[in-house]
Design an enzyme around this catalytic site. Structure first.
Site, PDB file in Angstrom:
ATOM      1  N   ASP A  50       0.881  -1.180   0.000  1.00  0.00           N
ATOM      2  CA  ASP A  50       0.000   0.000   0.000  1.00  0.00           C
ATOM      3  C   ASP A  50       0.910   1.219   0.000  1.00  0.00           C
ATOM      4  O   ASP A  50       1.510   1.544   1.033  1.00  0.00           O
ATOM      5  CB  ASP A  50      -0.873   0.038   1.260  1.00  0.00           C
ATOM      6  CG  ASP A  50      -2.059  -0.913   1.178  1.00  0.00           C
ATOM      7  OD1 ASP A  50      -2.017  -1.868   0.380  1.00  0.00           O
ATOM      8  OD2 ASP A  50      -3.024  -0.709   1.939  1.00  0.00           O
ATOM      9  N   LYS A  57      -6.897   3.063  -3.333  1.00  0.00           N
ATOM     10  CA  LYS A  57      -7.287   3.088  -1.910  1.00  0.00           C
ATOM     11  C   LYS A  57      -7.554   4.526  -1.497  1.00  0.00           C
ATOM     12  O   LYS A  57      -6.808   5.433  -1.880  1.00  0.00           O
ATOM     13  CB  LYS A  57      -6.153   2.465  -1.086  1.00  0.00           C
ATOM     14  CG  LYS A  57      -6.328   2.536   0.421  1.00  0.00           C
ATOM     15  CD  LYS A  57      -5.172   1.815   1.141  1.00  0.00           C
ATOM     16  CE  LYS A  57      -5.161   2.134   2.629  1.00  0.00           C
ATOM     17  NZ  LYS A  57      -3.984   1.550   3.331  1.00  0.00           N
ATOM     18  N   LYS A 102     -10.144  -0.154  -2.654  1.00  0.00           N
ATOM     19  CA  LYS A 102     -10.013  -0.424  -1.214  1.00  0.00           C
ATOM     20  C   LYS A 102     -10.469   0.814  -0.451  1.00  0.00           C
ATOM     21  O   LYS A 102      -9.921   1.904  -0.644  1.00  0.00           O
ATOM     22  CB  LYS A 102      -8.563  -0.762  -0.854  1.00  0.00           C
ATOM     23  CG  LYS A 102      -8.324  -0.862   0.656  1.00  0.00           C
ATOM     24  CD  LYS A 102      -6.930  -1.360   1.016  1.00  0.00           C
ATOM     25  CE  LYS A 102      -6.654  -1.215   2.512  1.00  0.00           C
ATOM     26  NZ  LYS A 102      -5.288  -1.664   2.882  1.00  0.00           N
TER      27      LYS A 102
END
Lengths: 222, 222
Positions: free
Chosen positions: B92, B157, B185
């Site tokens: 991430d 995300k 996400k």
């Protein structure tokens, strides 16, 4: 201390992730106009600041491993080398907070030593380690400050401005007890001339602040 | 969706700078016990998590350039390679927020492309880019999501959990409009089963949360 003298020891910080190129250009102009000692920025803006401040006495500071310090040591070292190549002559890097809180002091020490070593290879670079006092116990503040002092940092710096709290006068007293050689940079929540002066009286030799204009151009004091 | 199915798509995040080794070890036990899909940690803890979760289906996610994304691209790439060597099979990473806000979109695109490229060289690594929606305008959310989709990220995300706000359902709708291939996400402030389900209904395929235990063991729902 009058404002002209104070300006020289201010590290004007524009290190929010949403600061833009235009904000940084304006800050460079303010630094030159008010003869502020140092401008601190995130890595993407180091080369721009180096260009804008070149030919002046103002120094260029890069915030490295900011604001958690949780990058691996080898990555911090590479980031230091990168920002020095881009024109930084001061480095404010964050100690590895998760490793401090996990009691992994050998790794914390090695991290600080390697960053200092790498920066000092490049000549006259000033290195400050941010210990983020808001996450630390008094004992941890003393321990990590002593470690940083022994590792050869030029300054122990209190806070990033993104931790749980800003700098306190107690922080300065604790750091002062721990260091023999290094100086202290107070940063985090220092928004007025009076606060800046209180931190200097307590033992800080540099003031990090995003409120440099308010401090140097504000209403009260001389 | 029952809690067992939900657990599989939860990225349990322990990424605060003051999380310690003991917190991480306890989280690994919770991940195994509740069959949570993925555990996200800061770089210092990746090898520990890889060891603790080995032999299970649980995946190891490293937070890279966290939480500002302001590291130079070459540094992000090296950090990605480092955490993959340590055992991460998911990354991430944060897009370069200051460059987005400065309109330097070519540099932002190159940053995302190089990180994806570097992670994908290492086989089966899942890459998520965090765009920190709280700093972006709706137009910027769409633009950067599209860019990330084209650059080959597996997920866009929403938030780091350290930005100005958490994820919103509007974020999900905007990202959904922009992407063709990538998944979403949702992360930032998702603290209950009901909130998690609302984000899934809106189009999220993964839920990032530090509240995995409350969500999976909490009072309401089945």
């Amino acid at each position: 201390m009058n404002r002209e003298v104070l300006a020289k020891i201010i590290d004007y910080a524009l290190v929010k992730p949403n600061h833009t190129k235009s904000d940084i250009i304006r800050a460079c102009e303010d630094v030159l106009r008010l003869k502020i000692g140092t401008l601190c920025v995130l890595p993407p803006f180091v080369s721009l600041v180096a260009k804008k401040l070149s030919g002046s006495d103002a120094r260029v500071c890069a915030a490295v491993a900011f604001p958690f310090g949780a990058n691996p040591t080898e990555i911090k070292v590479k980031e230091v080398q990168h920002v020095i190549r881009e024109g930084a002559n001061e480095i404010d890097f964050v100690a590895n907070i998760p490793l401090i809180k996990s009691g992994e002091y050998q790794l914390v020490r090695r991290d600080i030593e390697e960053v200092v070593c790498s920066a000092k290879e490049n000549g006259d670079v000033i290195v400050k380690v941010i210990i983020e006092t808001g996450y630390l116990t008094p004992d941890e503040i003393i321990l990590i400050s002593r470690m940083a002092d022994e590792a050869g940092v030029d300054y122990v710096k209190t806070c990033t401005g993104f931790g749980p709290r800003g700098a306190t006068l107690d922080d300065i007293r604790l750091i002062k007890r721990a260091i023999k050689r290094a100086k202290i940079k107070a940063a985090g929540g220092i928004s007025t001339y009076e606060k800046a002066m209180a931190f200097i009286k307590a033992g800080a030799s540099r003031i990090g602040t995003s409120h440099a204009l308010e401090i140097l151009e504000g209403g009260s004091s001389s």
